[in-house]
Write a protein that holds these residues in place. Structure first.
Motif, PDB file in Angstrom:
ATOM      1  N   ARG A  90      -4.116  -6.201   4.968  1.00 22.70           N
ATOM      2  CA  ARG A  90      -3.793  -6.946   6.178  1.00 22.70           C
ATOM      3  C   ARG A  90      -2.292  -7.189   6.240  1.00 22.70           C
ATOM      4  O   ARG A  90      -1.665  -7.536   5.249  1.00 22.70           O
ATOM      5  CB  ARG A  90      -4.551  -8.276   6.187  1.00 22.70           C
ATOM      6  N   VAL A 139       0.890  -1.167   0.000  1.00 26.63           N
ATOM      7  CA  VAL A 139       0.000   0.000   0.000  1.00 26.63           C
ATOM      8  C   VAL A 139       0.920   1.207   0.000  1.00 26.63           C
ATOM      9  O   VAL A 139       1.749   1.366   0.889  1.00 26.63           O
ATOM     10  CB  VAL A 139      -0.963   0.021   1.202  1.00 26.63           C
ATOM     11  N   GLU A 191      -3.439   4.410   9.497  1.00 28.18           N
ATOM     12  CA  GLU A 191      -4.110   3.951  10.703  1.00 28.18           C
ATOM     13  C   GLU A 191      -4.006   2.436  10.768  1.00 28.18           C
ATOM     14  O   GLU A 191      -4.024   1.760   9.739  1.00 28.18           O
ATOM     15  CB  GLU A 191      -5.584   4.361  10.713  1.00 28.18           C
ATOM     16  N   THR A 192      -3.896   1.893  11.980  1.00 28.69           N
ATOM     17  CA  THR A 192      -3.866   0.446  12.156  1.00 28.69           C
ATOM     18  C   THR A 192      -4.882   0.042  13.212  1.00 28.69           C
ATOM     19  O   THR A 192      -5.170   0.800  14.146  1.00 28.69           O
ATOM     20  CB  THR A 192      -2.472  -0.044  12.593  1.00 28.69           C
ATOM     21  N   ARG A 244      -5.005   0.767   7.265  1.00 25.36           N
ATOM     22  CA  ARG A 244      -5.817   1.575   6.351  1.00 25.36           C
ATOM     23  C   ARG A 244      -5.077   2.878   6.079  1.00 25.36           C
ATOM     24  O   ARG A 244      -4.587   3.529   7.001  1.00 25.36           O
ATOM     25  CB  ARG A 244      -7.195   1.867   6.946  1.00 25.36           C
ATOM     26  N   GLU A 262      -8.319   8.377  -2.161  1.00 28.53           N
ATOM     27  CA  GLU A 262      -8.650   6.964  -2.016  1.00 28.53           C
ATOM     28  C   GLU A 262      -8.385   6.514  -0.586  1.00 28.53           C
ATOM     29  O   GLU A 262      -7.461   6.993   0.062  1.00 28.53           O
ATOM     30  CB  GLU A 262      -7.813   6.105  -2.958  1.00 28.53           C
ATOM     31  N   VAL A 263      -9.196   5.590  -0.117  1.00 29.07           N
ATOM     32  CA  VAL A 263      -8.956   4.921   1.159  1.00 29.07           C
ATOM     33  C   VAL A 263      -8.717   3.453   0.853  1.00 29.07           C
ATOM     34  O   VAL A 263      -9.568   2.793   0.258  1.00 29.07           O
ATOM     35  CB  VAL A 263     -10.137   5.094   2.129  1.00 29.07           C
ATOM     36  N   ILE A 264      -7.539   2.959   1.242  1.00 29.39           N
ATOM     37  CA  ILE A 264      -7.128   1.601   0.891  1.00 29.39           C
ATOM     38  C   ILE A 264      -6.818   0.828   2.162  1.00 29.39           C
ATOM     39  O   ILE A 264      -6.166   1.349   3.079  1.00 29.39           O
ATOM     40  CB  ILE A 264      -5.885   1.621  -0.016  1.00 29.39           C
ATOM     41  N   GLY A 265      -7.270  -0.401   2.228  1.00 20.56           N
ATOM     42  CA  GLY A 265      -7.018  -1.244   3.383  1.00 20.56           C
ATOM     43  C   GLY A 265      -6.287  -2.512   2.989  1.00 20.56           C
ATOM     44  O   GLY A 265      -6.422  -2.995   1.863  1.00 20.56           O
ATOM     45  N   LYS A 322      -4.864   6.634   3.611  1.00 13.75           N
ATOM     46  CA  LYS A 322      -5.511   7.597   2.728  1.00 13.75           C
ATOM     47  C   LYS A 322      -4.485   8.032   1.709  1.00 13.75           C
ATOM     48  O   LYS A 322      -3.350   8.384   2.056  1.00 13.75           O
ATOM     49  CB  LYS A 322      -6.025   8.807   3.499  1.00 13.75           C
ATOM     50  N   GLN A 369      -4.870  -5.014  10.684  1.00 10.43           N
ATOM     51  CA  GLN A 369      -5.371  -4.260   9.542  1.00 10.43           C
ATOM     52  C   GLN A 369      -4.680  -2.906   9.443  1.00 10.43           C
ATOM     53  O   GLN A 369      -4.428  -2.242  10.456  1.00 10.43           O
ATOM     54  CB  GLN A 369      -6.885  -4.038   9.659  1.00 10.43           C
TER      55      GLN A 369
END
Length: 267
Positions: free
Chosen positions: A177, A148, A155-156, A162, A172-175, A164, A160
């Protein structure tokens, strides 16, 4: 959680930079420093540690590849708050391109993580000398984990992550693992300055130095001789010439300026 941050020692932009006889960048005879864009990666790693429920269970290790002076980049990361450092130094690495560098870094990251893959491998968006921005993707491929990239906010929660990512026309917001490779931009948050306490504490923090043999990487896989891209020639930037002065004594200044811009095809 184990976090490894890849940092690079780059020539100081204000110094007299030049190339070696083989057209590789001189990294020994010029002052250098931790790449500013990598400082943001160190900062984000430290923030993730500080926000963790048990910060004492989070380790941040800075890893760099380069000549003897490159260790200064790791020391700066330790002064900022990283827990440990790794410096890969081997004469055979000189002249390596991004592909070979990613090979060495991947091996160093695995060794720093005890032979496996750490939860997070963090990088700056690019180096301030090469400005290629491809290393995070190459590193993710070699480690066999997702990537990513270009995060302006991280953020975690549990395993996970995530982020921006700000584009020209949208956000975009991408997540993903963990484990994964994460790169951050210079918009992710101002990097902290090392405190006096941090500078003194860094002297006692562990820093390992590895060669290619230690990483089980063959010298035939790195260096200028196997690089996919090479510099074939260089030319010094011409000295700056005096500019043209337009005097507007009779009201013709605007016309003269327009004609100048048109001749240069600026308008």
């Amino acid at each position: 959680m184990r976090i490894v941050v890849c940092v690079k020692h780059v020539p100081d932009a204000t110094a007299d930079r030049h190339f070696e006889s083989d057209y590789t960048v001189d990294r020994v005879g010029v002052d250098g420093l931790l790449s500013e864009l990598d400082e943001y990666a160190v900062e984000q790693a430290l923030r993730l540690k500080e926000k963790a429920e048990s910060p004492e269970d989070v380790t941040v290790t800075a890893v760099t590849v380069g000549p003897e002076k490159a260790a200064d980049a790791v020391r700066k990361a330790l002064q900022m708050g990283a827990d440990a450092g790794v410096h890969v130094s081997d004469e055979a690495i000189a002249g390596s391109d991004a592909i070979a560098t990613s090979l060495v870094l991947a091996a160093a990251v695995r060794k720093a993580a005890g032979g496996g893959v750490p939860d997070l491998v963090m990088c700056g968006m690019a180096s301030t000398d090469g400005s290629m921005g491809v290393l995070p993707a190459m590193l993710a491929e070699r480690l066999g984990v997702p990537q990513v990239t270009l995060a302006s906010q991280v953020e975690t929660q549990g395993d996970q992550v995530r982020i921006k990512r700000d584009g020209d026309t949208a956000t975009e917001v991408i997540g993903a693992r963990m484990p994964l490779v994460l790169s951050v931009t210079d918009q992710s948050g101002e990097a902290r300055y090392p405190s006096f306490k941090g500078i003194m504490a860094a002297k006692k923090k562990p820093m390992q130095t590895y060669s290619l043999v230690d990483l089980d990487v063959s010298a035939d896989q790195v260096g200028l001789s196997v690089a996919w891209s090479v510099v074939e020639g260089t030319e010094a930037r011409p000295p700056r010439t005096a500019g043209e002065i337009v005097r507007d004594e009779d009201g013709s200044g605007a016309t003269a300026l327009t004609e100048f811009l048109a001749a240069k095809k600026f308008i």
